[in-house]
Design a protein around this motif. Structure first.
Motif, PDB file in Angstrom:
ATOM      1  N   ASP A 171      12.549 -48.233  -3.419  1.00  0.00           N
ATOM      2  CA  ASP A 171      13.978 -48.264  -3.725  1.00  0.00           C
ATOM      3  C   ASP A 171      14.824 -48.713  -2.541  1.00  0.00           C
ATOM      4  OD1 ASP A 171      13.722 -47.552  -6.347  1.00  0.00           O
ATOM      5  OD2 ASP A 171      14.049 -45.412  -6.025  1.00  0.00           O
ATOM      6  N   GLY A 172      14.219 -48.870  -1.357  1.00  0.00           N
ATOM      7  CA  GLY A 172      14.989 -49.267  -0.181  1.00  0.00           C
ATOM      8  C   GLY A 172      16.081 -48.265   0.128  1.00  0.00           C
ATOM      9  N   ALA A 173      15.712 -46.994   0.193  1.00  0.00           N
ATOM     10  CA  ALA A 173      16.707 -45.937   0.371  1.00  0.00           C
ATOM     11  C   ALA A 173      16.161 -44.858   1.294  1.00  0.00           C
ATOM     12  CB  ALA A 173      17.091 -45.333  -0.972  1.00  0.00           C
ATOM     13  N   LEU A 174      17.064 -44.021   1.758  1.00  0.00           N
ATOM     14  CA  LEU A 174      16.724 -42.842   2.544  1.00  0.00           C
ATOM     15  C   LEU A 174      17.209 -41.623   1.781  1.00  0.00           C
ATOM     16  CD1 LEU A 174      15.642 -41.656   5.237  1.00  0.00           C
ATOM     17  CD2 LEU A 174      17.991 -41.836   6.114  1.00  0.00           C
ATOM     18  N   SER A 175      16.286 -40.749   1.370  1.00  0.00           N
ATOM     19  CA  SER A 175      16.653 -39.542   0.630  1.00  0.00           C
ATOM     20  C   SER A 175      16.936 -38.409   1.603  1.00  0.00           C
ATOM     21  CB  SER A 175      15.527 -39.131  -0.322  1.00  0.00           C
ATOM     22  OG  SER A 175      15.325 -40.099  -1.325  1.00  0.00           O
ATOM     23  N   ARG A 176      18.028 -37.702   1.333  1.00  0.00           N
ATOM     24  CA  ARG A 176      18.394 -36.523   2.125  1.00  0.00           C
ATOM     25  C   ARG A 176      18.233 -35.294   1.246  1.00  0.00           C
ATOM     26  NH1 ARG A 176      24.269 -35.466   5.047  1.00  0.00           N
ATOM     27  NH2 ARG A 176      23.716 -33.510   6.090  1.00  0.00           N
ATOM     28  N   VAL A 177      17.430 -34.325   1.707  1.00  0.00           N
ATOM     29  CA  VAL A 177      17.123 -33.138   0.917  1.00  0.00           C
ATOM     30  C   VAL A 177      17.613 -31.902   1.654  1.00  0.00           C
ATOM     31  CG1 VAL A 177      15.297 -31.800  -0.198  1.00  0.00           C
ATOM     32  CG2 VAL A 177      15.093 -34.293  -0.020  1.00  0.00           C
ATOM     33  N   ASP A 178      18.384 -31.060   0.954  1.00  0.00           N
ATOM     34  CA  ASP A 178      18.791 -29.772   1.511  1.00  0.00           C
ATOM     35  C   ASP A 178      17.580 -28.849   1.478  1.00  0.00           C
ATOM     36  OD1 ASP A 178      19.743 -26.921   1.420  1.00  0.00           O
ATOM     37  OD2 ASP A 178      21.677 -27.911   1.701  1.00  0.00           O
ATOM     38  N   PRO A 179      17.133 -28.307   2.624  1.00  0.00           N
ATOM     39  CA  PRO A 179      15.892 -27.521   2.652  1.00  0.00           C
ATOM     40  C   PRO A 179      15.966 -26.214   1.875  1.00  0.00           C
ATOM     41  CG  PRO A 179      17.006 -27.395   4.770  1.00  0.00           C
ATOM     42  CD  PRO A 179      17.750 -28.414   3.962  1.00  0.00           C
ATOM     43  N   ARG A 180      17.180 -25.727   1.552  1.00  0.00           N
ATOM     44  CA  ARG A 180      17.323 -24.459   0.821  1.00  0.00           C
ATOM     45  C   ARG A 180      17.599 -24.692  -0.651  1.00  0.00           C
ATOM     46  NH1 ARG A 180      14.514 -21.927   4.367  1.00  0.00           N
ATOM     47  NH2 ARG A 180      15.312 -22.279   6.484  1.00  0.00           N
ATOM     48  N   SER A 181      18.638 -25.423  -0.956  1.00  0.00           N
ATOM     49  CA  SER A 181      18.993 -25.657  -2.357  1.00  0.00           C
ATOM     50  C   SER A 181      18.142 -26.751  -2.992  1.00  0.00           C
ATOM     51  CB  SER A 181      20.471 -26.052  -2.458  1.00  0.00           C
ATOM     52  OG  SER A 181      20.710 -27.317  -1.854  1.00  0.00           O
ATOM     53  N   LEU A 182      17.519 -27.589  -2.173  1.00  0.00           N
ATOM     54  CA  LEU A 182      16.700 -28.724  -2.611  1.00  0.00           C
ATOM     55  C   LEU A 182      17.520 -29.799  -3.319  1.00  0.00           C
ATOM     56  CD1 LEU A 182      13.431 -26.922  -3.807  1.00  0.00           C
ATOM     57  CD2 LEU A 182      14.093 -27.683  -1.517  1.00  0.00           C
ATOM     58  N   ASP A 183      18.838 -29.813  -3.090  1.00  0.00           N
ATOM     59  CA  ASP A 183      19.673 -30.887  -3.619  1.00  0.00           C
ATOM     60  C   ASP A 183      19.331 -32.191  -2.889  1.00  0.00           C
ATOM     61  OD1 ASP A 183      20.935 -29.163  -5.336  1.00  0.00           O
ATOM     62  OD2 ASP A 183      22.591 -28.731  -3.948  1.00  0.00           O
ATOM     63  N   VAL A 184      19.356 -33.298  -3.627  1.00  0.00           N
ATOM     64  CA  VAL A 184      18.959 -34.592  -3.085  1.00  0.00           C
ATOM     65  C   VAL A 184      20.101 -35.591  -3.192  1.00  0.00           C
ATOM     66  CG1 VAL A 184      17.301 -36.497  -3.223  1.00  0.00           C
ATOM     67  CG2 VAL A 184      16.568 -34.157  -3.767  1.00  0.00           C
ATOM     68  N   SER A 185      20.345 -36.309  -2.112  1.00  0.00           N
ATOM     69  CA  SER A 185      21.279 -37.430  -2.122  1.00  0.00           C
ATOM     70  C   SER A 185      20.590 -38.617  -1.471  1.00  0.00           C
ATOM     71  CB  SER A 185      22.575 -37.084  -1.372  1.00  0.00           C
ATOM     72  OG  SER A 185      22.289 -36.725  -0.021  1.00  0.00           O
ATOM     73  N   GLU A 186      21.079 -39.827  -1.738  1.00  0.00           N
ATOM     74  CA  GLU A 186      20.424 -41.027  -1.237  1.00  0.00           C
ATOM     75  C   GLU A 186      21.387 -41.920  -0.465  1.00  0.00           C
ATOM     76  OE1 GLU A 186      18.510 -43.072  -4.383  1.00  0.00           O
ATOM     77  OE2 GLU A 186      17.284 -41.357  -5.008  1.00  0.00           O
TER      78      GLU A 186
END
Length: 329
Positions: free
Chosen positions: A262-277
């Motif tokens: 996808d040519g992206a960098l995923s950011r993951v919250d280590p507690r809530s596990l919410d994901v943004s790109e």
């Protein structure tokens, strides 16, 4: 080379055998072998022509034993001088060969140590008092003692894909299964002994691995997921991320995963596990966490991308050379 120079003008011929490192002598040295003599003109069945001449002529060509002994002593003296004096005066720069790890001292501009490891080394990490190297071709993990350079390389048991060090252990992912028929796994090695201690099955596709925020984090290329593993329970928890996750890093309060498809960098919250790109201008390869930035390489675009973690947002793109892969900050 000293002996070759001392006998210049003789009938001896030499063949170059390359540059090698000699045990106990600093630097690298060019070696020569005495070449087999070629039959002279008039030789019979490979016997040099000189042997066919009358004995008296042969005697006339012989050197006195005193001269021969003198040449021998000069040659030995040359070797002694080479061993004792020239290493400090003429030691050339070390040139790392294949399947090695090389060291550059602080403030230096050349290698001062080259250590042989396994076949086709890929990932390298430091921690727990040692240097660790994954060797892909022979499926081993090399543990290097930094003081002595001694190497111990236990078998991984599968094709290694990722490496992380911390918590008194070394963690290695195998993405294509193990030799015993198991699927992909996270394998734990004791950091003090380098011996394999346990296995966490996670299925095929395991790629990058990182430690942080109290968990083990593994990218799963096949499932397009990030796995959060509690080392105590060894239970993986699946988190959907962008397609083709590869490298993983932990820092700035988040877990970061590169996505090659996808040519992206995923950011993951280590507690809530919410994901943004974060969309990237090129397919990412490696990743490193800096003090104020995140650094991502792109092997296909020959670039390094600098990312602001607070946004997150792309700051700029650098072009250091062709095909950059690993990166550290």
């Amino acid at each position: 080379a000293t002996v070759r120079d001392l006998v210049a003008g003789s009938d001896l011929a030499f063949e170059e055998r390359g540059v090698v490192a000699l045990k106990g002598i600093p630097g690298e040295w060019r070696l020569y072998a005495v070449a087999a003599p070629t039959p002279a003109e008039g030789a019979v069945h490979g016997v040099p022509a000189e042997r066919e001449r009358p004995r008296r002529e042969g005697r006339a060509r012989q050197l006195p034993w005193a001269v021969i002994a003198g040449i021998g002593l000069i040659a030995l003296a040359g070797v002694a001088a080479t061993t004792l004096l020239l290493p400090s005066l003429l030691a050339g720069p070390l040139v790392p060969g294949g399947d090695t790890v090389a060291r550059i001292p602080p403030g230096g501009d050349r290698f001062d140590r080259v250590i042989e490891v396994g076949s086709r080394p890929t990932a390298i990490a430091t921690g727990e008092g040692a240097i660790w190297v994954l060797n892909f071709a022979d499926q081993t993990l090399s543990r290097i003692e930094p003081d002595t350079g001694r190497v111990h390389s236990p078998a991984v048991g599968g094709a290694p894909t990722g490496l992380a060090v911390g918590g008194g252990a070394v963690w290695v992912t195998t993405g294509f299964g193990t030799a015993t028929g198991e699927g992909g796994a996270v394998i734990r090695f004791n950091a003090a002994s380098g011996q394999r201690e346990g296995t966490i099955p996670i299925g095929s596709g395991a790629a990058g691995i990182a430690l942080g925020e109290g968990y083990i984090w593994v990218a799963d290329r096949v499932g397009d997921q990030l796995l959060r593993i509690d080392a105590r329970t060894e239970e993986p928890e699946e988190i959907d991320v962008a397609r083709g996750p590869g490298a993983v890093a932990v820092g700035h309060g988040s877990v970061w995963v590169t996505s090659t498809l996808d040519g992206a960098l995923s950011r993951v919250d280590p507690r809530s596990l919410d994901v943004s790109e974060v969309a990237l201008p090129a397919s990412p390869t490696g990743i490193a966490i800096g003090d104020d930035e995140i650094w991502v390489t792109s092997q296909t675009a020959d670039s390094v991308m600098r990312i602001d973690p607070s946004g997150p947002a792309l700051l700029d793109t650098l072009t250091p050379g062709n095909g950059p892969t690993g990166i550290a900050a």
